[in-house]
Scaffold this active site. Structure first.
Site, PDB file in Angstrom:
ATOM      1  N   SER A 185       0.827  -1.199   0.000  1.00 29.15           N
ATOM      2  CA  SER A 185       0.000   0.000   0.000  1.00 29.15           C
ATOM      3  C   SER A 185       0.873   1.266   0.000  1.00 29.15           C
ATOM      4  O   SER A 185       1.690   1.458  -0.890  1.00 29.15           O
ATOM      5  CB  SER A 185      -0.959  -0.057   1.190  1.00 29.15           C
ATOM      6  OG  SER A 185      -2.031   0.842   1.045  1.00 29.15           O
ATOM      7  N   ASP A 313      -9.284  -4.251  -6.012  1.00 32.25           N
ATOM      8  CA  ASP A 313      -8.810  -3.531  -4.826  1.00 32.25           C
ATOM      9  C   ASP A 313      -9.593  -2.230  -4.667  1.00 32.25           C
ATOM     10  O   ASP A 313      -9.586  -1.378  -5.562  1.00 32.25           O
ATOM     11  CB  ASP A 313      -7.315  -3.222  -4.980  1.00 32.25           C
ATOM     12  CG  ASP A 313      -6.667  -2.747  -3.682  1.00 32.25           C
ATOM     13  OD1 ASP A 313      -7.317  -1.989  -2.936  1.00 32.25           O
ATOM     14  OD2 ASP A 313      -5.517  -3.131  -3.435  1.00 32.25           O
ATOM     15  N   HIS A 342      -8.092  -5.369  -0.712  1.00 27.41           N
ATOM     16  CA  HIS A 342      -6.897  -4.626  -0.310  1.00 27.41           C
ATOM     17  C   HIS A 342      -6.226  -5.346   0.848  1.00 27.41           C
ATOM     18  O   HIS A 342      -6.806  -5.496   1.932  1.00 27.41           O
ATOM     19  CB  HIS A 342      -7.263  -3.196   0.099  1.00 27.41           C
ATOM     20  CG  HIS A 342      -6.066  -2.319   0.299  1.00 27.41           C
ATOM     21  ND1 HIS A 342      -5.275  -1.875  -0.751  1.00 27.41           N
ATOM     22  CD2 HIS A 342      -5.493  -1.813   1.431  1.00 27.41           C
ATOM     23  CE1 HIS A 342      -4.297  -1.135  -0.278  1.00 27.41           C
ATOM     24  NE2 HIS A 342      -4.393  -1.077   1.045  1.00 27.41           N
TER      25      HIS A 342
END
Length: 402
Positions: A185, A313, A342
């Site tokens: 991320s 995602d 995610h």
């Protein structure tokens, strides 16, 4: 070393007939050469999300965040002082100095926004790498995982200075080792930006980016849509919690700071507008997002880089993936799974409570790169090892996180 810029499809004509190529056709692959893919045992099977729990991207994301198992790991913490008098915390696996040889490959892990060595996905990756004989260290950004905050500055999607110091410090400590990094991320965005800035001077031998938002403008647009508001508020809560612990450091700041807005932020954008973008010199939060996206860095990456994304995602939108730049760069490989959410990827042999589907893929890639570099580290020093940088601080604590 490069990975070849050719685009590999799931099937190709070979001789008189059409022969299936790895990986499975359920995966989108770009920028990889056939020989590398053939060594990925984990890619021979189709990607199958675990039933029910992975029924949609939000269920999978939340399920993984709250129910994935948390392995017990004993850490030894080392704090580094930064040039601006800030500090970051490195969590090494306790006893690895005695258990592993001095030239064992080292993997630096970069968690996502507000994440750290306490996160399940981080610990599963750590254990996977250690099982292969790798030394692992978690880079906890300022304020994360109880990392000390000693100045009126946290970290941002654009700031690579702390990572650069961490890489240099690890190299000085293990000069005979090849050093690698993997980020998730926001940590992935920072990592890829670092790779792009370093270009052919990069000290890392290889890297992995997972769930990278890549284009922060697109990611910000989607963050405010529908159910995504839940994630936005949750991350804002985490940012506020970190800020609250160190609020006195920010008292009396002048200029464009809006400390009340950051302290009471309901969204990540609020926090970035009130504090982050000012700390790092951006004119506005939109200027911060548009100039901090790692999608602009891909073309300058000069070491082997694996990017793994999930097509569904909710936080790192698929349409933000710089596919054409990845295809054009011979050092980059992209794998996009049809599901995964995610930081979810509830699939594979250990689903639903074990490691993410990505972990075996990451290690297969890193071991492939490491084996191709040969037994001689590109970071080795002919004479005696370098000393620890003056900015380093001795180990401050040793603790067990369960």
């Amino acid at each position: 070393m490069s990975l070849s810029s050719s685009i590999v499809s799931s099937r190709s004509r070979d001789g008189d007939g059409e022969q299936p190529l790895l990986p499975h056709s359920s995966l989108e692959i770009a920028g990889a050469r056939r020989g590398l893919l053939a060594g990925f045992d984990s890619l021979r099977r189709p990607y199958r999300a675990f039933p029910v729990f992975a029924s949609n991207r939000h269920v999978e994301t939340i399920f993984a965040a709250f129910t994935r198992s948390l392995p017990t790991v004993a850490f030894r913490r080392e704090c580094l002082r930064t040039p601006d008098d800030g500090a970051v915390a490195l969590d090494w696996v306790s006893s690895d100095d005695r258990a592993l040889p001095g030239d064992a490959p080292v993997l630096i892990l970069l968690p996502g926004l507000t994440g750290g060595s306490q996160d399940t996905y981080v610990r599963h990756m750590l254990l996977r790498a250690r099982s292969k004989g790798w030394r692992v260290v978690v880079f906890n950004s300022r304020g994360c995982a109880s990392s000390p905050v000693t100045t009126a500055k946290f970290y941002s999607a654009s700031f690579t200075g702390d990572l650069r110091q961490v890489v240099d410090h690890v190299l000085s400590r293990y000069p005979q080792s090849n050093i690698y990094a993997a980020g998730w991320s926001l940590g992935a965005n920072i990592l890829v930006r670092y790779l792009g800035e370093e270009t052919d001077k990069c000290s890392l031998s290889g890297a992995v980016s997972m769930c990278n938002p890549f284009n922060l403008v697109i990611a910000d647009e989607d963050f405010h849509k529908g159910f995504n508001n839940i994630y936005d508020r949750a991350l804002a809560n985490s940012l506020r919690a970190i800020f609250k612990k160190h609020a006195l450091l920010f008292e009396g700041l002048d200029g464009e700071y809006d400390i009340p807005k950051a302290a009471n932020a309901k969204t990540v954008r609020d926090f970035d507008e009130g504090l982050t973008r000012v700390s790092f010199g951006f004119r506005s939060v939109d200027d911060y997002y548009s100039n901090s996206s790692s999608s602009d860095s891909i073309k300058n990456v000069s070491i082997p880089l694996l990017c793994i994304q999930a097509d569904n995602d909710p936080i790192a939108p698929s349409r933000g993936i710089p596919r054409e730049d990845i295809k054009a760069n011979p050092n980059c490989l992209l794998i996009v799974t049809p599901e995964g959410g995610h930081l979810g990827w509830v699939a594979g042999d250990e689903a639903p409570f074990g490691c993410p589907w990505t972990d075996p893929i990451v290690m297969e890639f890193l071991e492939h790169v490491h084996n191709e570099t040969g037994s001689t580290s590109k970071n080795s020093v002919a004479n005696e090892p370098q000393g620890v940088p003056k900015t380093s601080v001795p180990h401050l604590s040793e603790h067990v996180q369960g």
